[in-house]
Design an enzyme around this catalytic site. Structure first.
Site, PDB file in Angstrom:
ATOM      1  N   HIS A   1     -15.364 -17.076   1.139  1.00 55.82           N
ATOM      2  CA  HIS A   1     -15.440 -18.322   1.601  1.00 55.82           C
ATOM      3  C   HIS A   1     -14.822 -18.587   2.355  1.00 55.82           C
ATOM      4  O   HIS A   1     -13.612 -18.205   2.307  1.00 55.82           O
ATOM      5  CB  HIS A   1     -15.387 -19.052   0.269  1.00 55.82           C
ATOM      6  CG  HIS A   1     -15.693 -18.951  -0.902  1.00 55.82           C
ATOM      7  ND1 HIS A   1     -16.427 -19.653  -1.308  1.00 55.82           N
ATOM      8  CD2 HIS A   1     -15.418 -17.564  -1.906  1.00 55.82           C
ATOM      9  CE1 HIS A   1     -16.771 -19.687  -2.930  1.00 55.82           C
ATOM     10  NE2 HIS A   1     -16.237 -18.158  -2.573  1.00 55.82           N
ATOM     11  N   TYR A   2     -14.558 -19.804   3.603  1.00 55.09           N
ATOM     12  CA  TYR A   2     -13.945 -20.543   4.141  1.00 55.09           C
ATOM     13  C   TYR A   2     -13.210 -21.530   3.335  1.00 55.09           C
ATOM     14  O   TYR A   2     -14.552 -22.351   2.888  1.00 55.09           O
ATOM     15  CB  TYR A   2     -14.429 -20.831   5.610  1.00 55.09           C
ATOM     16  CG  TYR A   2     -15.392 -21.701   6.484  1.00 55.09           C
ATOM     17  CD1 TYR A   2     -15.494 -22.937   5.015  1.00 55.09           C
ATOM     18  CD2 TYR A   2     -17.017 -21.155   6.785  1.00 55.09           C
ATOM     19  CE1 TYR A   2     -16.543 -24.096   5.940  1.00 55.09           C
ATOM     20  CE2 TYR A   2     -17.285 -21.410   7.010  1.00 55.09           C
ATOM     21  CZ  TYR A   2     -17.737 -22.948   6.504  1.00 55.09           C
ATOM     22  OH  TYR A   2     -18.636 -23.648   7.046  1.00 55.09           O
TER      23      TYR A   2
ATOM     24  N   GLU B   1     -11.043 -17.333  -0.186  1.00 60.64           N
ATOM     25  CA  GLU B   1     -10.787 -18.411   0.598  1.00 60.64           C
ATOM     26  C   GLU B   1     -10.593 -17.399   2.012  1.00 60.64           C
ATOM     27  O   GLU B   1      -8.667 -17.251   1.280  1.00 60.64           O
ATOM     28  CB  GLU B   1     -10.561 -19.499  -0.870  1.00 60.64           C
ATOM     29  CG  GLU B   1     -11.232 -20.124  -1.769  1.00 60.64           C
ATOM     30  CD  GLU B   1     -12.488 -21.165  -0.795  1.00 60.64           C
ATOM     31  OE1 GLU B   1     -12.638 -20.800   0.456  1.00 60.64           O
ATOM     32  OE2 GLU B   1     -13.131 -21.442  -2.016  1.00 60.64           O
TER      33      GLU B   1
ATOM     34  N   HIS C   1     -20.435 -17.343   0.245  1.00 58.39           N
ATOM     35  CA  HIS C   1     -20.656 -18.394  -0.514  1.00 58.39           C
ATOM     36  C   HIS C   1     -22.614 -18.499  -0.143  1.00 58.39           C
ATOM     37  O   HIS C   1     -23.467 -19.805  -0.900  1.00 58.39           O
ATOM     38  CB  HIS C   1     -19.620 -19.245  -0.885  1.00 58.39           C
ATOM     39  CG  HIS C   1     -19.632 -20.322  -2.230  1.00 58.39           C
ATOM     40  ND1 HIS C   1     -19.002 -21.743  -1.184  1.00 58.39           N
ATOM     41  CD2 HIS C   1     -20.848 -20.315  -3.109  1.00 58.39           C
ATOM     42  CE1 HIS C   1     -19.660 -22.115  -3.071  1.00 58.39           C
ATOM     43  NE2 HIS C   1     -20.206 -21.789  -3.589  1.00 58.39           N
TER      44      HIS C   1
ATOM     45  N   ASP D   1     -20.192 -21.739   3.785  1.00 54.93           N
ATOM     46  CA  ASP D   1     -19.374 -20.577   3.854  1.00 54.93           C
ATOM     47  C   ASP D   1     -20.249 -19.334   4.140  1.00 54.93           C
ATOM     48  O   ASP D   1     -20.547 -18.800   3.185  1.00 54.93           O
ATOM     49  CB  ASP D   1     -17.866 -21.420   3.487  1.00 54.93           C
ATOM     50  CG  ASP D   1     -17.789 -21.638   1.887  1.00 54.93           C
ATOM     51  OD1 ASP D   1     -19.081 -21.767   1.829  1.00 54.93           O
ATOM     52  OD2 ASP D   1     -17.470 -20.690   1.091  1.00 54.93           O
TER      53      ASP D   1
HETATM   54 ZN    ZN Z   1     -17.095 -21.452  -0.903  1.00 56.93          ZN
END
Ligand code: ZN
Length: 257
Positions: free
Chosen positions: A41-42, A104, A151, A161
């Site tokens: 993810h970002y 993340e 994601h 993301d």
């Molecule tokens: Zn995400």
């Protein structure tokens, strides 16, 4: 009875929850990690806000990778579930929170209106940190290359993301994910340029690849989002969600053994 009492007392002294005594003299050869997926993810937030949200609100991830410096923080133990995937699906598997590790990455995501979006780069130092982390997790849990996902792969209707700037090709070069062979792709492009496959072909192939996608033969909004998610990963120069010859070639090579 006395032995149980002593074990109970010992557990209390150790600050643990009380439970029956367990003998761990023997150990089976047959076991594997419960972790089968790795989701990237970002955060779409700056570092302090990312940290606050991921530690104090209703979402979480196992790891948070800073931007500058690219410090790797572990926020949730790998043997616990974190709340990062949400409603998700890949290859027919759903609810991937419970069997995945989430990373993340601090990155602001896109800015601007839909037709005029800009996406910030991932600094090299941060990319190196992420690659090293992915390698470590994959080695420890034996995660398959087709289960290292963004994601946007597992929730294409809701999420973009880690976005078009995420270096998936780099993960492929490291042998972590599968990548379509460039020569095979090039050889298929002229064929698809001469006759572009219909929407149902794209939908079938996208589903075969792993996406949850409509199968109605119509280039509707949900289908375009899935096409865009695919393009963002394998052909990030253009990810307008419109089927084209290069997208068809990439998809064909990835889904043809
Ligand atoms: Zn995400």
């Amino acid at each position: 009875m006395k032995r149980i009492y002593l074990a109970f007392a010992a557990a209390l002294l150790a600050g643990c929850a009380a439970g029956p005594p367990i003998d761990t003299t023997y150990y089976s050869l047959q076991h594997r990690s419960r972790v089968q997926w790795l989701i990237i993810h970002y955060t779409a937030l700056d570092f302090p806000t990312s940290l606050r949200v991921l530690t104090q609100q209703r979402v979480s991830s196992h790891y948070l990778v800073g931007e500058r410096p690219a410090t790797i923080y572990r926020l949730v133990d790998e043997d616990r579930s974190a709340y990062h995937a949400g409603l998700s699906s890949w290859q027919g598997y759903t609810n991937l929170n419970d069997s995945s590790i989430g990373i993340e990455i601090v990155n602001l995501g896109y800015e601007g209106a839909p037709l005029n979006r800009t996406w910030p780069e991932y600094p090299p130092e941060q990319v190196e940190a992420v690659v090293a982390l992915v390698k470590k997790i994959v080695a420890e849990h034996g995660i398959r290359p087709d289960r290292i996902l963004g994601h946007s792969d597992i929730a294409p209707q809701r999420k973009t993301d880690p976005g078009p700037k995420f270096p998936w090709k780099r993960l492929a070069d490291e042998g972590l994910i599968t990548w379509p062979d460039a020569a095979r792709v090039a050889s298929r492009i002229p064929i698809h340029e001469a006759l572009l496959p219909d929407v149902l072909w794209f939908q079938d192939r996208l589903a075969q690849h792993g996406f949850a996608v409509p199968k109605n033969g119509v280039l509707d909004e949900p289908t375009r989002r899935v096409v865009a998610a695919f393009q963002m990963k394998y052909r990030p120069a253009v990810f307008d969600g419109l089927p084209d010859a290069q997208t068809a070639a990439l998809l064909e090579v990835l889904t043809t053994p």
